[in-house]
Design a protein around this motif. Structure first.
Motif, PDB file in Angstrom:
ATOM      1  N   ILE A 138       0.981  -1.391  -0.302  1.00 41.62           N
ATOM      2  CA  ILE A 138       0.192   0.354   0.238  1.00 41.62           C
ATOM      3  C   ILE A 138       1.023   1.505   0.156  1.00 41.62           C
ATOM      4  CG2 ILE A 138      -1.640   1.791   1.085  1.00 41.62           C
ATOM      5  CD1 ILE A 138      -3.537  -1.530   2.409  1.00 41.62           C
ATOM      6  N   ARG A 139       1.985   1.003   0.709  1.00 42.77           N
ATOM      7  CA  ARG A 139       2.912   2.457   0.449  1.00 42.77           C
ATOM      8  C   ARG A 139       3.858   2.373  -0.233  1.00 42.77           C
ATOM      9  NH1 ARG A 139       4.968   0.618   5.752  1.00 42.77           N
ATOM     10  NH2 ARG A 139       6.208  -0.151   4.398  1.00 42.77           N
ATOM     11  N   GLN A 140       3.728   1.601  -0.795  1.00 40.96           N
ATOM     12  CA  GLN A 140       4.833   1.885  -2.608  1.00 40.96           C
ATOM     13  C   GLN A 140       3.662   2.044  -3.668  1.00 40.96           C
ATOM     14  OE1 GLN A 140       7.372  -1.465  -3.172  1.00 40.96           O
ATOM     15  NE2 GLN A 140       7.648  -1.415  -1.042  1.00 40.96           N
ATOM     16  N   LYS A 141       2.482   1.527  -3.243  1.00 39.39           N
ATOM     17  CA  LYS A 141       1.499   1.865  -4.181  1.00 39.39           C
ATOM     18  C   LYS A 141       1.382   1.044  -5.557  1.00 39.39           C
ATOM     19  CE  LYS A 141      -0.401   6.036  -3.531  1.00 39.39           C
ATOM     20  NZ  LYS A 141      -0.469   6.325  -2.091  1.00 39.39           N
ATOM     21  N   ARG A 142       2.156  -0.300  -4.718  1.00 35.76           N
ATOM     22  CA  ARG A 142       2.645  -1.754  -5.905  1.00 35.76           C
ATOM     23  C   ARG A 142       1.370  -2.313  -7.073  1.00 35.76           C
ATOM     24  NH1 ARG A 142       5.709  -5.822  -3.241  1.00 35.76           N
ATOM     25  NH2 ARG A 142       6.593  -4.457  -2.512  1.00 35.76           N
ATOM     26  N   HIS A 143       1.427  -2.399  -7.740  1.00 36.20           N
ATOM     27  CA  HIS A 143       0.574  -2.947  -8.916  1.00 36.20           C
ATOM     28  C   HIS A 143      -0.663  -1.712  -9.118  1.00 36.20           C
ATOM     29  CE1 HIS A 143       3.006  -6.426  -9.325  1.00 36.20           C
ATOM     30  NE2 HIS A 143       3.014  -6.441  -7.588  1.00 36.20           N
ATOM     31  N   GLY A 144      -0.680  -1.121  -8.760  1.00 41.26           N
ATOM     32  CA  GLY A 144      -2.292  -0.568  -8.223  1.00 41.26           C
ATOM     33  C   GLY A 144      -3.236  -0.200  -7.170  1.00 41.26           C
ATOM     34  N   ILE A 145      -2.236  -0.893  -6.325  1.00 37.23           N
ATOM     35  CA  ILE A 145      -3.186  -1.613  -4.715  1.00 37.23           C
ATOM     36  C   ILE A 145      -3.622  -0.004  -4.270  1.00 37.23           C
ATOM     37  CG2 ILE A 145      -3.360  -3.517  -2.874  1.00 37.23           C
ATOM     38  CD1 ILE A 145      -1.996  -5.557  -5.094  1.00 37.23           C
ATOM     39  N   PHE A 146      -4.297  -0.016  -3.421  1.00 34.53           N
ATOM     40  CA  PHE A 146      -4.303   1.489  -2.240  1.00 34.53           C
ATOM     41  C   PHE A 146      -5.147   0.531  -1.167  1.00 34.53           C
ATOM     42  CE2 PHE A 146      -7.580   2.001  -6.011  1.00 34.53           C
ATOM     43  CZ  PHE A 146      -8.404   1.945  -4.880  1.00 34.53           C
ATOM     44  N   GLU A 147      -5.327  -0.302  -1.202  1.00 24.10           N
ATOM     45  CA  GLU A 147      -6.493  -1.040  -0.416  1.00 24.10           C
ATOM     46  C   GLU A 147      -6.098  -2.155  -0.112  1.00 24.10           C
ATOM     47  OE1 GLU A 147     -10.332   0.272   2.555  1.00 24.10           O
ATOM     48  OE2 GLU A 147     -10.043   1.055   0.326  1.00 24.10           O
ATOM     49  N   THR A 204      -8.009  -2.098  -6.599  1.00 24.22           N
ATOM     50  CA  THR A 204      -7.323  -1.419  -7.038  1.00 24.22           C
ATOM     51  C   THR A 204      -8.229  -0.299  -8.588  1.00 24.22           C
ATOM     52  OG1 THR A 204      -7.401  -3.147  -9.092  1.00 24.22           O
ATOM     53  CG2 THR A 204      -5.719  -3.016  -7.712  1.00 24.22           C
ATOM     54  N   GLU A 205      -7.398   0.498  -9.292  1.00 23.85           N
ATOM     55  CA  GLU A 205      -8.191   0.943  -9.977  1.00 23.85           C
ATOM     56  C   GLU A 205      -9.268  -0.310 -11.071  1.00 23.85           C
ATOM     57  OE1 GLU A 205      -5.578   3.647 -12.381  1.00 23.85           O
ATOM     58  OE2 GLU A 205      -5.147   4.697 -10.695  1.00 23.85           O
TER      59      GLU A 205
END
Length: 538
Positions: free
Chosen positions: A168-177, A185-186
């Motif tokens: 979540i901190r790195q926003k890897r693969h577009g994951i935010f939660e 993701t989006e």
């Protein structure tokens, strides 16, 4: 030493029972008699539990395993001492085959003991053999004890939490939660209940859920109607129907003498304009109860399949290897859960042999039943069976639908899943474990567990205790503290974890082969219902 202590404890227990029987009548005080009786019964239950645990955990293949490992070690020492190498053939020698047979025999005996009430039919023996081979492949060569597993699971849960926080901190693969363990993701789609199409779909999910629950019969009805359930069912029991002169047109197979399951089924579908025309409660390994009903409200013929409720259903669940779906023309890459493929084929044959779909379509022509659509529903085992049955019958009924509630995680291969998205809707609630469990998922858990145990630095007791002291407020394990210092440590852990999941050998011993099965997934489009607590900013 443990055996001596157990024998001594058992002898003391027998002596106490004999003494208690001889002096029970002569003792004038009631309260001590009750206390002594409770102590004897409790001790007897503990003794039986210990004996059963020892029987199930004792590994008779251990002696053959130790001999084989000694032989392999001596061969490696000879190679290093005399500087020669063997041919390098990967074929199993007779020692390895002997160990594998011993492991399968031990699991076969455990299955027979745990399912002793199942009888000894050919179907049961074949199922025991398949399940024993599966379990022996999964657990073979894992040199861990229960305390290792507990410590590994504690570490694994903490590693997983650090991993998700880093993602979540790195926003890897577009994951935010993460919601109930599922990444958002989006591309994540949410049901817009203000949209008429999504709202109608969700209403259909709720509507057909009652059919999936109704298939469980009187146990589920009494659970959901704990206060008035008995009173509601009594007027619909067979004996009461005969007394009041009421009859029913439905065909009911292998229910109990009072038709309790059918009475509960009618009671649960009574709120809608529904007519049950066929219900079978026959159950065997690979043969699951189901019922057929006409839903006049939705203008559908509904086939509802029961989930796991008996020991025979458990054996069907455990027969979890991938098997090609019996399609025409065949598709070798379309695999399904073996036990549920067998159950789907059984129901398909039953529907065709007794012309149940045709009877339902012609049941009430004055209300237009001949133009009704077909819907399959089920929960758990029934969900997996209904999904596979829908795939098998879609060649004949192109407009059919399937609603699969909490389907098994290891059900279909990915090509079959992609095909099923057109007509199967799966429903998963929260962190339900069933849609996340399959052979491939369990093998991934095994690899992650071995990896976590290898990373452990502290003693096992300290790792376990840190998760128990003061409601998980104790000091963190050293390996968790080191990993949390930098995101690079978490990234390295992820890379190692992914590599171990695809490895076919034990990380500490290349001679130990680990089974890897074809990955199977839940069917169709998945509606994941989660409880979300919005923050103050939302």
């Amino acid at each position: 030493m443990i055996t001596v202590l157990m024998l001594a404890d058992f002898s003391a227990l027998i002596t106490g029972i004999v003494w208690f029987i001889q002096n029970y009548q002569s003792c004038p005080i009631e309260e001590p008699k009750k206390i002594v009786m409770c102590a004897i019964v409790s001790n007897l239950c503990v003794e039986l539990l210990v004996v059963m645990t020892m029987y199930c955990s004792f590994d008779p293949a251990g002696r053959s395993w130790v001999k084989m490992k000694k032989y392999q070690r001596s061969m490696r020492e000879s190679e290093s001492r005399f500087n020669y190498r063997r041919s390098g053939s990967t074929n199993r020698n007779w020692r390895q085959r002997k160990v594998m047979r011993a492991y399968q025999d031990s699991w076969n005996q455990r299955c027979k003991f745990l399912f002793c009430c199942m009888g000894s039919s050919d179907r049961t023996r074949n199922s025991f053999t398949d399940i024993a081979r599966l379990l022996s492949d999964f657990f073979r060569d894992l040199d861990v004890v229960p305390s290792d597993v507990v410590a590994g699971l504690v570490l694994l849960r903490k590693f997983q939490k650090l991993e998700r926080e880093a993602i979540i901190r790195q926003k890897r693969h577009g994951i935010f939660e993460y919601l109930s363990g599922v990444p958002v993701t989006e591309r994540t789609q949410f049901l817009a209940l203000n949209d008429s199409h999504d709202y109608d779909l969700f209403q259909s999910v709720i509507h057909y859920m009652y059919y999936a629950i109704s298939a469980y019969g009187w146990p589920m009805y009494l659970i959901t109607h704990s206060k008035t359930g008995v009173c509601d069912l009594c007027p619909n029991l067979k004996c009461c129907l005969l007394c009041f002169g009421r009859s029913d047109r439905a065909q009911v197979i292998e229910d109990n003498c009072c038709l309790c399951n059918y009475a509960a089924l009618k009671q649960m579908v009574a709120e809608g304009d529904v007519e049950v025309i066929y219900a079978t409660y026959h159950v065997d390994i690979g043969e699951t109860p189901f019922f057929v009903a006409v839903d006049y409200t939705r203008e559908k013929i509904v086939v509802s399949i029961r989930g796991t409720l008996s020991m025979k259903d458990v054996l069907t669940d455990l027969n979890a290897e991938g098997e090609p779906l019996p399609l025409n023309p065949p598709r070798e890459d379309w695999l399904g859960h073996k036990g549920m493929v067998q159950a789907a084929v059984y129901i398909k044959n039953k529907l065709e042999e007794e012309n149940l779909i045709l009877k339902a379509l012609n049941h009430n022509p004055t209300r237009g039943t001949q133009n009704y659509g077909l819907v399959f529903v089920g929960h758990s085992l029934g969900a997996g069976t209904a999904s596979i049955l829908a795939i098998l019958m879609r060649q004949e009924f192109l407009d059919l639908q399937c609603f699969s509630y909490s389907p098994p995680g290891g059900l279909l291969s990915m090509p079959a899943v992609e095909h099923s998205k057109e007509f199967i809707t799966s429903v998963v609630v929260g962190k339900d474990a069933v849609p996340r469990i399959g052979l491939h998922q369990m093998e991934s858990l095994r690899a992650d567990l071995i990896n976590a145990i290898q990373r452990s630095i502290d003693p096992k007791w300290k790792t376990i205790a840190c998760n128990m002291i003061c409601c998980c407020c104790g000091p963190e394990p050293t390996s968790v503290t080191k990993m949390s210092e930098q995101d690079s440590n978490v990234n390295a852990y992820q890379e190692q974890k992914d590599a171990s999941r695809h490895s076919t050998v034990h990380p500490n011993d290349n001679s130990i082969a680990l089974s890897l099965h074809h990955p199977l997934f839940p069917p169709g489009r998945i509606i994941h219902i989660v409880r979300h607590h919005p923050t103050n900013d939302e």
